[in-house]
Scaffold this active site. Structure first.
Site, PDB file in Angstrom:
ATOM      1  N   GLY A  14     -16.076  -1.786  -8.033  1.00  0.00           N
ATOM      2  CA  GLY A  14     -15.623  -0.664  -8.852  1.00  0.00           C
ATOM      3  C   GLY A  14     -15.179  -1.092 -10.226  1.00  0.00           C
ATOM      4  O   GLY A  14     -14.146  -0.640 -10.736  1.00  0.00           O
ATOM      5  N   GLY A  18     -12.323   1.643 -16.096  1.00  0.00           N
ATOM      6  CA  GLY A  18     -10.924   1.687 -15.717  1.00  0.00           C
ATOM      7  C   GLY A  18     -10.283   0.374 -15.327  1.00  0.00           C
ATOM      8  O   GLY A  18     -10.497  -0.670 -15.961  1.00  0.00           O
ATOM      9  N   GLY A  20     -10.758  -1.583 -12.720  1.00  0.00           N
ATOM     10  CA  GLY A  20     -11.693  -2.630 -12.327  1.00  0.00           C
ATOM     11  C   GLY A  20     -12.304  -3.339 -13.513  1.00  0.00           C
ATOM     12  O   GLY A  20     -12.489  -4.565 -13.500  1.00  0.00           O
ATOM     13  N   TYR A 148      -5.105   9.830   0.986  1.00  0.00           N
ATOM     14  CA  TYR A 148      -5.193   8.660   0.107  1.00  0.00           C
ATOM     15  C   TYR A 148      -4.062   7.683   0.406  1.00  0.00           C
ATOM     16  O   TYR A 148      -4.280   6.468   0.507  1.00  0.00           O
ATOM     17  CB  TYR A 148      -5.148   9.109  -1.345  1.00  0.00           C
ATOM     18  CG  TYR A 148      -5.115   7.978  -2.343  1.00  0.00           C
ATOM     19  CD1 TYR A 148      -6.169   7.081  -2.434  1.00  0.00           C
ATOM     20  CD2 TYR A 148      -4.031   7.818  -3.200  1.00  0.00           C
ATOM     21  CE1 TYR A 148      -6.148   6.039  -3.360  1.00  0.00           C
ATOM     22  CE2 TYR A 148      -3.998   6.788  -4.123  1.00  0.00           C
ATOM     23  CZ  TYR A 148      -5.055   5.898  -4.202  1.00  0.00           C
ATOM     24  OH  TYR A 148      -5.028   4.868  -5.102  1.00  0.00           O
TER      25      TYR A 148
END
Length: 259
Positions: A14, A18, A20, A148
């Site tokens: 990922g 952002g 990552g 989450y």
């Protein structure tokens, strides 16, 4: 400070945007051979070119086939950063069992797949790093995003279990637990909310007031992606040889327990 990562190959899942991307950038700056991962090839290639990474891996880690493809493209990996994840804005009233299952597949089983593909090679070579990106909501969940929060708890739990499994192998397993991090989407969201909440007009004022209302902490602001990347880079380095099964919180003091 030289973190002695030259010659190490790192996969950051990922990492086409952002947080990552920030992790991949810092590891590359420290000399690691970084593999950028994403589901969109154009975006992943753009990030790889920008940060000086030499490889990209494209695939959906929520499927067995996608994870296998990413592992094959990545090759031998010394540092695995399981950053990829997602969630939809759901609460207890509207998060269906299907939403829970999808979130678990994307945020937990995807990491398990990559561990299964890449950690055996680390064990054979006698050195490796597995780093989960978790969060404070794993231990102090809120009433929102329950599906989450639960996946973050699973990430923390599996990291410690994996550390026990990797005893005496030269491979470590740890967690970096960010607080609320200021990526572009978060800044836009807070700026849009500012008039409704009376947070002010300048970004400096908006951030301080939003942090006070949403994520009270001892620093008085949101975290920066580069600050999370720094924690990951430390755990990836030989300086963290004696650290395994640990959680490194980078949250400005949001979580206030002593454990």
């Amino acid at each position: 400070m030289d973190l002695n990562l030259i010659g190490r190959r790192a996969l950051v899942t990922g990492s086409s945007s952002g947080l990552g991307e920030a992790i991949a950038r810092l590891l590359a700056e420290e000399g690691a051979d970084v593999v950028v991962h994403g589901r969109d090839e154009a975006r992943a290639n753009a990030v790889a070119e920008k940060i000086g990474a030499r490889a990209v891996a494209i695939g959906d880690l929520a499927t067995d086939e996608g994870a296998q493809r990413v592992a094959t493209q990545a090759g031998e990996i010394d540092v695995l950063v399981n950053n990829a994840g997602a969630y939809e804005h759901r609460g207890w009233a509207d998060a269906t069992p299907a939403d829970w299952a999808w979130t678990y597949e994307v945020n937990v089983v995807s990491a398990v797949r990559m561990i299964g593909h890449l950690v055996p090679g680390m064990r054979e070579r006698g050195w490796g790093r597995v780093i989960q990106i978790g969060g404070g909501l794993s231990g102090q969940p809120t009433e929102i995003l329950p599906q989450y929060n639960a996946t973050l708890a699973a990430r923390h739990n599996l990291a410690v279990s994996l550390a026990r499994e990797l005893k005496d192998t030269g491979v470590t397993s740890n967690v970096v637990a960010p607080g609320a991090i200021l990526v572009d989407a978060v800044q836009r969201y807070l700026t849009d909310l500012a008039p409704e909440h009376g947070w002010g007009e300048t970004w400096e004022t908006i951030e301080a007031n939003a942090a006070r209302d949403f994520v009270p902490n001892d620093i008085g602001r949101f975290g920066r992606p580069e600050e999370i990347a720094g924690a990951v880079a430390y755990l990836a380095s030989p300086y963290a040889d004696y650290v395994s099964g640990a959680t490194l919180r980078v949250d400005g003091g949001t979580i206030r327990n002593v454990a």
